[in-house]
Design an enzyme around this catalytic site. Structure first.
Site, PDB file in Angstrom:
ATOM      1  N   TYR A  54       0.616  -1.228   0.123  1.00 35.01           N
ATOM      2  CA  TYR A  54      -0.137  -0.075   0.060  1.00 35.01           C
ATOM      3  C   TYR A  54       0.824   1.354  -0.135  1.00 35.01           C
ATOM      4  O   TYR A  54       1.711   1.372   0.843  1.00 35.01           O
ATOM      5  CB  TYR A  54      -0.812  -0.087   1.175  1.00 35.01           C
ATOM      6  CG  TYR A  54      -1.977  -1.241   1.391  1.00 35.01           C
ATOM      7  CD1 TYR A  54      -2.179  -1.993   0.242  1.00 35.01           C
ATOM      8  CD2 TYR A  54      -2.583  -1.581   2.356  1.00 35.01           C
ATOM      9  CE1 TYR A  54      -3.156  -2.836   0.116  1.00 35.01           C
ATOM     10  CE2 TYR A  54      -3.651  -2.257   2.459  1.00 35.01           C
ATOM     11  CZ  TYR A  54      -3.670  -3.266   1.093  1.00 35.01           C
ATOM     12  OH  TYR A  54      -4.735  -4.100   1.426  1.00 35.01           O
ATOM     13  N   TRP A 205     -12.816  -7.519   2.601  1.00 35.69           N
ATOM     14  CA  TRP A 205     -12.575  -6.032   2.134  1.00 35.69           C
ATOM     15  C   TRP A 205     -13.267  -5.527   1.106  1.00 35.69           C
ATOM     16  O   TRP A 205     -14.171  -6.351   0.475  1.00 35.69           O
ATOM     17  CB  TRP A 205     -11.265  -5.892   1.356  1.00 35.69           C
ATOM     18  CG  TRP A 205     -10.782  -6.683   0.472  1.00 35.69           C
ATOM     19  CD1 TRP A 205     -10.439  -8.059   0.319  1.00 35.69           C
ATOM     20  CD2 TRP A 205     -10.813  -6.291  -0.979  1.00 35.69           C
ATOM     21  NE1 TRP A 205     -10.159  -8.496  -0.882  1.00 35.69           N
ATOM     22  CE2 TRP A 205     -10.445  -7.352  -1.959  1.00 35.69           C
ATOM     23  CE3 TRP A 205     -11.065  -5.238  -1.530  1.00 35.69           C
ATOM     24  CZ2 TRP A 205     -10.169  -7.220  -3.321  1.00 35.69           C
ATOM     25  CZ3 TRP A 205     -11.139  -5.152  -2.998  1.00 35.69           C
ATOM     26  CH2 TRP A 205     -10.614  -6.097  -3.931  1.00 35.69           C
ATOM     27  N   ASN A 295     -19.627   4.419  10.111  1.00 36.16           N
ATOM     28  CA  ASN A 295     -19.608   2.996   9.533  1.00 36.16           C
ATOM     29  C   ASN A 295     -19.766   2.200  10.803  1.00 36.16           C
ATOM     30  O   ASN A 295     -20.051   1.139  10.695  1.00 36.16           O
ATOM     31  CB  ASN A 295     -18.454   2.629   8.596  1.00 36.16           C
ATOM     32  CG  ASN A 295     -18.640   3.343   7.319  1.00 36.16           C
ATOM     33  OD1 ASN A 295     -19.707   3.569   6.841  1.00 36.16           O
ATOM     34  ND2 ASN A 295     -17.337   3.580   6.895  1.00 36.16           N
TER      35      ASN A 295
END
Length: 336
Positions: A54, A205, A295
């Site tokens: 990443y 994910w 969330n």
């Protein structure tokens, strides 16, 4: 925040897991990333998922800095190995013993920790014997650099064989990290049944389908400024498969279902993946702290059979279910 056991192990992780895939080190400034991590911690999130690839290792550095000073025993830190890092040399990717051993040392340094809780094979390496890969991962565990091992986007057969070898070597393969959402259900046919037999959990994910299931993209409407669909650094490419009017129109049909439950559409999407008993956690990212606040409200939500049926009816045939998509999406050779 609720916690769930990860696979057939004694390890618990937060059912909402913070992920920094397309944010830290690339999409958002480091100060904003720090604020998102602080908010996640305040909300009771204890599990943080990253990977060496990443932002070409920058995401691990940002996460390590953001978690500095936290009680290590109160956190679960997950990272991954496979994709190219650094200068992309001929051994800078894959699951060879050389790359695994070098990569875990680099990840630990960047994350400012002596160990990770779960070290995950980010893809299956068709160019390295599986025995070599599993031996190296087992040695990482036996050296105390990881407590458990996991995989990401492996097929059911690959998971079964990897689990068999791990067991023979005396280590625990306890997790699978696939893409899973209302729109992308390819793991339901083969991967989940296999994992249920083996005592392996899913850490999924993209439960909101890169933001599409939030409902912010309407058919025929301009793309929201600053959204993932406008990000030329990778976000737009990942979300492209969902950006057609048929899919976006079906997603809009989820609005009344979410409204009846007192949820946002994003919260409904996260609650939907968490409804499956083989799912231990949903990975959620954030480009601003408020997104985490919203969330996290999906944690603990119960969905009835009637609600699940309404969701299936609304989405209809735009749902992707073909289990062969896992193999189809695999790298067929090392990407370096």
């Amino acid at each position: 925040m609720k916690h769930r056991y990860l696979g057939n192990s004694g390890l618990k992780i937060s059912e909402i897991t913070y992920g920094n895939w397309l944010t830290h080190g690339s999409q958002v400034e480091n100060k904003v990333a720090d604020a998102c991590v602080r908010e996640a911690l305040e909300l009771g999130i204890t599990t943080f998922d990253t990977a060496d690839v990443y932002a070409n290792t920058a995401a691990e550095k940002v996460l390590g800095k953001a978690l500095k000073g936290q009680r290590r025993e109160g956190l679960e830190i997950l990272t991954k190995v496979y994709w190219p890092t650094g200068p992309r040399g001929h051994n800078d990717c894959g699951l060879s013993r050389k790359h695994i051993m070098e990569s875990i040392n680099g990840s630990l340094k960047r994350l400012r920790t002596d160990y990770v809780d779960v070290y995950q094979a980010h893809r299956y390496d068709v160019e390295t014997p599986l025995w070599e890969t599993m031996t190296a991962l087992a040695d990482v565990v036996k050296q105390g650099k990881a407590l458990y091992i996991g995989v990401s986007e492996w097929t059911a057969d690959q998971i079964r064989e990897g689990h068999r070898l791990a067991t023979e070597m005396g280590v625990q393969l306890i997790s699978s990290q696939p893409q899973y959402s209302m729109l992308w259900r390819v793991i339901e046919g083969e991967v989940i049944p296999t994992c249920e037999q083996l005592g392996v959990s899913q850490i999924v994910w993209s439960p909101i389908a890169q933001g599409v299931l939030s409902g912010k993209y309407a058919p025929g409407a301009p793309l929201p400024e600053g959204s993932r669909a406008t990000d030329k650094h990778g976000g737009a490419g990942m979300i492209a498969r969902w950006m057609n009017d048929d899919i976006l129109g079906r997603v809009q049909d989820l609005k009344p279902i979410a409204s009846d439950l007192g949820l946002t559409m994003a919260q409904l999407a996260v609650a939907w993946v968490l409804h499956h008993p083989n799912v231990a956690a949903a990975i959620v990212g954030a480009s601003r702290p408020g997104q985490m606040t919203e969330n996290v409200k999906a944690s603990g939500v119960t969905l009835t059979d009637d609600v699940l049926a309404r969701i299936d009816e609304a989405l209809g045939d735009v749902v992707v279910r073909d289990p062969g998509k896992t193999y189809e999406g695999m790298p067929k050779g090392r990407p370096c």
